[in-house]
Design an enzyme around this catalytic site. Structure first.
Site, PDB file in Angstrom:
ATOM      1  N   ASN A   1       0.859  -1.188   0.000  1.00 30.50           N
ATOM      2  CA  ASN A   1       0.000   0.000   0.000  1.00 30.50           C
ATOM      3  C   ASN A   1       0.898   1.242   0.000  1.00 30.50           C
ATOM      4  OD1 ASN A   1      -1.932   1.943   0.441  1.00 30.50           O
ATOM      5  ND2 ASN A   1      -2.395   1.330   2.548  1.00 30.50           N
ATOM      6  N   PHE A   2       0.923   1.945  -1.125  1.00 34.26           N
ATOM      7  CA  PHE A   2       1.785   3.133  -1.224  1.00 34.26           C
ATOM      8  C   PHE A   2       1.235   4.309  -0.409  1.00 34.26           C
ATOM      9  CE2 PHE A   2       4.203   2.702  -5.581  1.00 34.26           C
ATOM     10  CZ  PHE A   2       4.708   1.489  -5.189  1.00 34.26           C
ATOM     11  N   LYS A   3      -0.058   4.270  -0.079  1.00 33.58           N
ATOM     12  CA  LYS A   3      -0.725   5.415   0.580  1.00 33.58           C
ATOM     13  C   LYS A   3      -0.497   6.675  -0.264  1.00 33.58           C
ATOM     14  CE  LYS A   3       0.132   3.019   4.878  1.00 33.58           C
ATOM     15  NZ  LYS A   3       0.063   3.007   6.316  1.00 33.58           N
TER      16      LYS A   3
ATOM     17  N   HIS B   1      -9.601   0.178   5.063  1.00 29.21           N
ATOM     18  CA  HIS B   1      -8.291   0.454   5.668  1.00 29.21           C
ATOM     19  C   HIS B   1      -8.469   1.397   6.854  1.00 29.21           C
ATOM     20  CE1 HIS B   1      -4.186   1.853   6.238  1.00 29.21           C
ATOM     21  NE2 HIS B   1      -3.801   0.753   5.599  1.00 29.21           N
TER      22      HIS B   1
ATOM     23  N   GLU C   1      -5.446  -6.123  10.347  1.00 28.08           N
ATOM     24  CA  GLU C   1      -4.484  -5.041  10.573  1.00 28.08           C
ATOM     25  C   GLU C   1      -4.841  -4.293  11.862  1.00 28.08           C
ATOM     26  OE1 GLU C   1      -2.451  -3.769   6.726  1.00 28.08           O
ATOM     27  OE2 GLU C   1      -4.218  -2.529   6.930  1.00 28.08           O
TER      28      GLU C   1
ATOM     29  N   GLY D   1       1.791   1.610  10.643  1.00 25.86           N
ATOM     30  CA  GLY D   1       2.658   2.777  10.506  1.00 25.86           C
ATOM     31  C   GLY D   1       3.308   3.202  11.811  1.00 25.86           C
TER      32      GLY D   1
ATOM     33  N   SER E   1       3.174  -2.866  10.256  1.00 25.69           N
ATOM     34  CA  SER E   1       4.623  -2.751  10.451  1.00 25.69           C
ATOM     35  C   SER E   1       5.408  -4.009  10.070  1.00 25.69           C
ATOM     36  CB  SER E   1       4.935  -2.323  11.889  1.00 25.69           C
ATOM     37  OG  SER E   1       4.344  -1.055  12.139  1.00 25.69           O
TER      38      SER E   1
END
Ligand code: PEP
Length: 234
Positions: free
Chosen positions: A6-8, A84, A153, A159, A189
């Site tokens: 996931n590049f965000k 998400h 998640e 993050g 993470s």
């Protein structure tokens, strides 16, 4: 085995192209979720798909700032991320919209990576509270949808550099597997040092990776680690 990145809100058109050009052909299922502005008709290896981090559950229409099916179709995109924690908690996406997005994506026949996870206060209450929380997040979607992938998640692990322990992931995955036979990922993470033990957990079918996947070198390293692992392809 599924490895999703996931590049965000990271990467440009140029850096995304450079990144994608380095993805090798492997038996792993690789999913990359870059920003919308980087979409293009890339020549990707087999088993590698681009996905959308977000979309609005419409074909098209008057929804300023949003992207609908018509726009995703232009790039042949049929894989989406839903639920998400950053969309739930930072962008305040309501549960009702999340369910609407799931139902729309299902109707379109898209592959869905559906994210669930508990906040820290629920984790601190213990396993039973976590299981109850996740059950509620999952109860309104079709858990038998054949293109569903569930990503566990924990919100507190995304993050933050804090990962759930292997025991926590194992216990939570077992509970989710009682509800659905969908492939099950862990996200929070994950990095080059932790990926192997996580994917080797019995009920783990892959990982959803944010920050550790934004640079191509560690991402390639993680692909190599999983690819060389004897658990192999699911
Ligand atoms: C994510 O964005 O889904 C994620 C797990 O991020 P990170 O790996 O940075 O925790």
């Amino acid at each position: 085995m599924i490895i999703a990145s996931n590049f965000k809100t990271n990467h440009t058109r140029i850096s995304t192209k450079e990144f994608l050009e380095k993805i090798p052909q492997t038996p792993l299922q690789i999913r990359i979720f870059p920003p919308f502005t980087t979409f293009d008709n890339y020549n990707l290896p087999k088993n590698t798909l681009l996905g959308a981090q977000n979309f609005y559950p419409v074909e098209n229409g008057a929804f300023t700032g949003e992207i609908g099916k018509e726009q995703l179709d232009e790039f042949g995109l049929n894989c989406v991320l839903i639920g998400h924690s950053e969309r739930r908690n930072v962008l305040n996406e309501a549960e009702s919209l999340i369910i609407e997005k799931f139902n729309f994506a299902k109707k379109c026949g898209w592959e869905i990576i559906y994210c669930v996870g508990e906040p820290i206060n629920i984790r601190e209450e213990g396993e039973a509270a976590v299981n109850e929380y996740l059950k509620k997040q999952l109860e309104k979607i079709d858990l038998n949808y054949e293109k569903l992938i569930i990503a566990y998640e924990p919100v507190w692990a995304i993050g933050t550099g804090l990962s759930a322990t292997l025991e926590q992931i194992k216990a939570t995955h077992s509970e989710i597997k009682k509800l659905s036979r969908a492939p099950l990922l862990y996200g929070g993470s994950v990095n080059v040092d932790t990926i192997l033990n996580i994917v080797n957990l019995n009920e783990c079918d892959g990982v959803l990776i944010g920050s550790a996947s934004w640079k191509i070198e560690p991402f390639l390293k993680m692909i190599e680690i999983v690819n060389n692992n004897e658990k192999g392809v699911i």
